[in-house]
Scaffold this motif. Structure first.
Motif, PDB file in Angstrom:
ATOM      1  N   TRP A 275       0.826  -1.130  -0.152  1.00 16.79           N
ATOM      2  CA  TRP A 275      -0.071  -0.053  -0.131  1.00 16.79           C
ATOM      3  C   TRP A 275       0.868   1.133   0.196  1.00 16.79           C
ATOM      4  CZ3 TRP A 275      -5.188   1.059  -0.390  1.00 16.79           C
ATOM      5  CH2 TRP A 275      -5.914  -0.047  -0.330  1.00 16.79           C
ATOM      6  N   MET A 276       1.849   1.251   0.912  1.00 21.39           N
ATOM      7  CA  MET A 276       2.892   2.457   0.930  1.00 21.39           C
ATOM      8  C   MET A 276       3.697   2.743  -0.378  1.00 21.39           C
ATOM      9  SD  MET A 276       6.125   2.967   3.357  1.00 21.39           S
ATOM     10  CE  MET A 276       7.231   1.630   2.551  1.00 21.39           C
ATOM     11  N   LEU A 277       3.792   1.779  -1.178  1.00 20.89           N
ATOM     12  CA  LEU A 277       4.840   1.599  -2.244  1.00 20.89           C
ATOM     13  C   LEU A 277       3.712   2.143  -3.349  1.00 20.89           C
ATOM     14  CD1 LEU A 277       6.803  -1.759  -2.233  1.00 20.89           C
ATOM     15  CD2 LEU A 277       7.624   0.624  -2.563  1.00 20.89           C
ATOM     16  N   GLY A 278       2.523   1.570  -3.339  1.00 19.14           N
ATOM     17  CA  GLY A 278       1.326   2.172  -4.476  1.00 19.14           C
ATOM     18  C   GLY A 278       0.972   3.571  -4.367  1.00 19.14           C
ATOM     19  N   PHE A 279       0.887   3.842  -3.001  1.00 23.08           N
ATOM     20  CA  PHE A 279       0.560   5.582  -2.936  1.00 23.08           C
ATOM     21  C   PHE A 279       1.799   6.020  -3.358  1.00 23.08           C
ATOM     22  CE2 PHE A 279      -2.747   4.272  -0.086  1.00 23.08           C
ATOM     23  CZ  PHE A 279      -3.828   5.259  -0.320  1.00 23.08           C
ATOM     24  N   ALA A 280       3.115   5.772  -3.263  1.00 20.87           N
ATOM     25  CA  ALA A 280       4.153   6.539  -3.511  1.00 20.87           C
ATOM     26  C   ALA A 280       4.136   6.451  -5.252  1.00 20.87           C
ATOM     27  CB  ALA A 280       5.558   6.029  -2.944  1.00 20.87           C
ATOM     28  N   ALA A 281       3.971   5.446  -5.741  1.00 18.90           N
ATOM     29  CA  ALA A 281       4.248   4.911  -7.270  1.00 18.90           C
ATOM     30  C   ALA A 281       3.223   5.925  -8.100  1.00 18.90           C
ATOM     31  CB  ALA A 281       3.920   3.591  -7.778  1.00 18.90           C
ATOM     32  N   VAL A 282       1.720   5.853  -7.421  1.00 18.70           N
ATOM     33  CA  VAL A 282       0.676   6.700  -8.139  1.00 18.70           C
ATOM     34  C   VAL A 282       1.052   8.142  -8.409  1.00 18.70           C
ATOM     35  CG1 VAL A 282      -0.715   7.150  -6.285  1.00 18.70           C
ATOM     36  CG2 VAL A 282      -1.637   6.717  -8.365  1.00 18.70           C
ATOM     37  N   LEU A 283       2.031   8.768  -7.524  1.00 15.17           N
ATOM     38  CA  LEU A 283       2.248  10.063  -7.749  1.00 15.17           C
ATOM     39  C   LEU A 283       2.575  10.445  -9.001  1.00 15.17           C
ATOM     40  CD1 LEU A 283       3.656  11.039  -4.389  1.00 15.17           C
ATOM     41  CD2 LEU A 283       1.430  11.441  -5.210  1.00 15.17           C
ATOM     42  N   ILE A 284       3.548   9.536  -9.710  1.00 13.79           N
ATOM     43  CA  ILE A 284       4.049   9.869 -10.927  1.00 13.79           C
ATOM     44  C   ILE A 284       2.959  10.437 -12.153  1.00 13.79           C
ATOM     45  CG2 ILE A 284       5.676   9.014 -12.905  1.00 13.79           C
ATOM     46  CD1 ILE A 284       7.173  10.345 -10.754  1.00 13.79           C
ATOM     47  N   PRO A 285       2.051   9.025 -12.208  1.00 15.17           N
ATOM     48  CA  PRO A 285       1.178   9.520 -13.182  1.00 15.17           C
ATOM     49  C   PRO A 285       0.194  10.474 -12.893  1.00 15.17           C
ATOM     50  CG  PRO A 285       0.709   7.209 -12.043  1.00 15.17           C
ATOM     51  CD  PRO A 285       1.957   7.735 -11.705  1.00 15.17           C
ATOM     52  N   LEU A 286      -0.116  10.795 -11.723  1.00 11.10           N
ATOM     53  CA  LEU A 286      -0.930  11.889 -11.164  1.00 11.10           C
ATOM     54  C   LEU A 286      -0.256  13.129 -11.635  1.00 11.10           C
ATOM     55  CD1 LEU A 286      -2.497  10.889  -7.842  1.00 11.10           C
ATOM     56  CD2 LEU A 286      -3.539  10.930  -9.954  1.00 11.10           C
ATOM     57  N   ALA A 287       1.137  13.102 -11.364  1.00  7.24           N
ATOM     58  CA  ALA A 287       1.834  14.554 -11.736  1.00  7.24           C
ATOM     59  C   ALA A 287       1.760  14.766 -13.356  1.00  7.24           C
ATOM     60  CB  ALA A 287       3.167  14.342 -11.310  1.00  7.24           C
ATOM     61  N   PHE A 288       1.765  13.789 -13.923  1.00  6.43           N
ATOM     62  CA  PHE A 288       1.766  14.026 -15.555  1.00  6.43           C
ATOM     63  C   PHE A 288       0.509  13.869 -16.384  1.00  6.43           C
ATOM     64  CE2 PHE A 288       6.155  13.067 -14.474  1.00  6.43           C
ATOM     65  CZ  PHE A 288       6.875  14.111 -15.067  1.00  6.43           C
ATOM     66  N   LEU A 289      -0.351  13.163 -15.690  1.00  6.24           N
ATOM     67  CA  LEU A 289      -1.745  13.101 -16.367  1.00  6.24           C
ATOM     68  C   LEU A 289      -3.016  13.640 -15.651  1.00  6.24           C
ATOM     69  CD1 LEU A 289      -0.925   9.182 -17.918  1.00  6.24           C
ATOM     70  CD2 LEU A 289      -0.907  11.468 -19.020  1.00  6.24           C
ATOM     71  N   PRO A 290      -3.914  14.047 -16.196  1.00  5.82           N
ATOM     72  CA  PRO A 290      -4.107  14.743 -17.664  1.00  5.82           C
ATOM     73  C   PRO A 290      -3.283  15.954 -17.626  1.00  5.82           C
ATOM     74  CG  PRO A 290      -6.124  15.098 -16.468  1.00  5.82           C
ATOM     75  CD  PRO A 290      -5.293  14.151 -15.467  1.00  5.82           C
ATOM     76  N   LYS A 291      -3.128  16.594 -16.559  1.00  5.92           N
ATOM     77  CA  LYS A 291      -2.716  17.874 -16.499  1.00  5.92           C
ATOM     78  C   LYS A 291      -1.319  17.781 -15.908  1.00  5.92           C
ATOM     79  CE  LYS A 291      -3.394  22.799 -15.105  1.00  5.92           C
ATOM     80  NZ  LYS A 291      -4.366  23.900 -14.255  1.00  5.92           N
ATOM     81  N   ARG A 292      -0.378  18.627 -16.707  1.00 10.42           N
ATOM     82  CA  ARG A 292       1.007  18.072 -16.069  1.00 10.42           C
ATOM     83  C   ARG A 292       1.396  19.096 -14.984  1.00 10.42           C
ATOM     84  NH1 ARG A 292       4.737  15.961 -19.839  1.00 10.42           N
ATOM     85  NH2 ARG A 292       6.307  17.368 -19.057  1.00 10.42           N
ATOM     86  N   PHE A 293       2.231  18.654 -14.112  1.00  8.61           N
ATOM     87  CA  PHE A 293       2.678  19.497 -12.899  1.00  8.61           C
ATOM     88  C   PHE A 293       1.483  19.976 -12.181  1.00  8.61           C
ATOM     89  CE2 PHE A 293       6.116  19.635 -16.230  1.00  8.61           C
ATOM     90  CZ  PHE A 293       6.828  18.624 -15.714  1.00  8.61           C
TER      91      PHE A 293
END
Length: 319
Positions: A275-293
């Motif tokens: 769960w910890m790894l999942g919450f950390a990993a999902v930040l990258i797609p959230l940072a770039f999709l659909p609105k970047r940064f």
């Protein structure tokens, strides 16, 4: 009484943490340490003190599930709860340091923690030392980069200038108050968590990854929500990621160097860490999709909803 002990413990941890931060910063100024270094190191270590004392107290009391669950749960809460609510209230912008330095370091330490725990089902002195060394290297890189960029670009902790004129007497009193509050706060919180787990018929791990973790994240959550509601600068993504890095490297690192932390509950490795790894990993797609940064309302709602599912599944015994 278990709820009373936990609440009293949390209050003392918040008070003790605040006094420790103030006294540490004031002391650092007396040694002529720069504001930049104070913000990156002294403030970060001091704000991790409540988590450190809770994990250390739990490990020494023979409750390693609380020691591990406190850190893993806090890292999940920082992203799912604190970041989720903050982004839902007021959109956050993401800088380049997030995916160039902070996020990779957080993921590296999170994955390393999983393999360290899995390898021998215990976090020992050598592994704790390795975590601390990695933190020192990380801080060295940050401080080196700071010479080429402004504080705003680096997204570091702010330091109160007024603390430069604090008297020696005040610093000593603040240190004593902070140390006493952190000691008793951690002891009462651990006792309360163990009693609550027994009375509710759930494991210490469930209480630690949810209620204890939320409790130690309350100061960040409160500051973040107030700032977001006032349309001021909310707690930054960089500082939240930094908190997760310090939780693993300094809290678990130092605790393991003082007392080994065994993995008693298999769900810590089979569920909580993922769960910890999942919450950390999902930040990258959230940072770039659909609105970047940008982390806006919908992304915040997604994080918060996922966190609610995590807590529900923990208490319902789904994992």
């Amino acid at each position: 009484m278990s709820i009373v002990w936990m609440l009293l413990g949390l209050v003392l941890l918040v008070v003790g943490g605040e006094f420790l931060v103030r006294s540490s910063v004031a002391l650092s100024f007396k040694f002529n340490i720069s504001k930049l270094v104070i913000g990156m190191t002294v403030v970060s270590f001091a704000t991790s003190a409540p988590e450190l004392l809770v994990s250390l107290q739990a490990a020494l009391d023979g409750s390693p599930d609380i020691a591990l669950g406190n850190v893993i749960g806090s890292n999940i809460a920082n992203i799912g709860l604190v970041l989720g609510i903050t982004a839902f209230i007021s959109p956050l912008t993401i800088d380049k340091d997030f995916y160039k330095i902070n996020w990779p370091m957080m993921m590296l330490l999170s994955v390393a923690l999983y393999f360290m725990l899995q390898s021998g089902l215990v976090l020992d002195f050598k592994e704790g030392l390795a975590l601390m060394i990695s933190l020192i290297v990380f801080l060295y890189i940050l401080i080196s980069r700071s010479k080429k960029a402004s504080n705003k670009e680096l997204d570091i902790e702010e330091v109160d200038d007024a603390l430069q004129t604090t008297s020696n007497f005040k610093v000593i009193i603040w240190l004593l108050i902070g140390a006493a509050a952190l000691y008793f706060g951690s002891e009462w919180l651990v006792v309360g968590a163990k009693d609550m787990a027994t009375s509710m018929g759930v494991s210490e791990r469930v209480i630690s990854v949810t209620m204890v973790a939320i409790g130690t994240s309350v100061p960040e959550l409160a500051a973040s929500v107030i700032a977001a509601l006032k349309k001021e600068k909310a707690i930054s993504l960089g500082n939240l990621i930094g908190s997760n890095i310090f939780n693993i490297a300094s809290v678990l690192g130092l605790t393991a160097m003082i007392h080994p932390i065994p993995v008693n509950n298999p769900n810590i490795l089979s569920q909580d860490v993922f769960w910890m790894l999942g919450f950390a990993a999902v930040l990258i797609p959230l940072a770039f999709l659909p609105k970047r940064f940008s982390l806006g309302r919908y992304k915040g709602a997604l994080l918060l909803g996922s966190y609610i599912v995590f807590v529900y599944m923990a208490f319902s015994g789904s994992f």
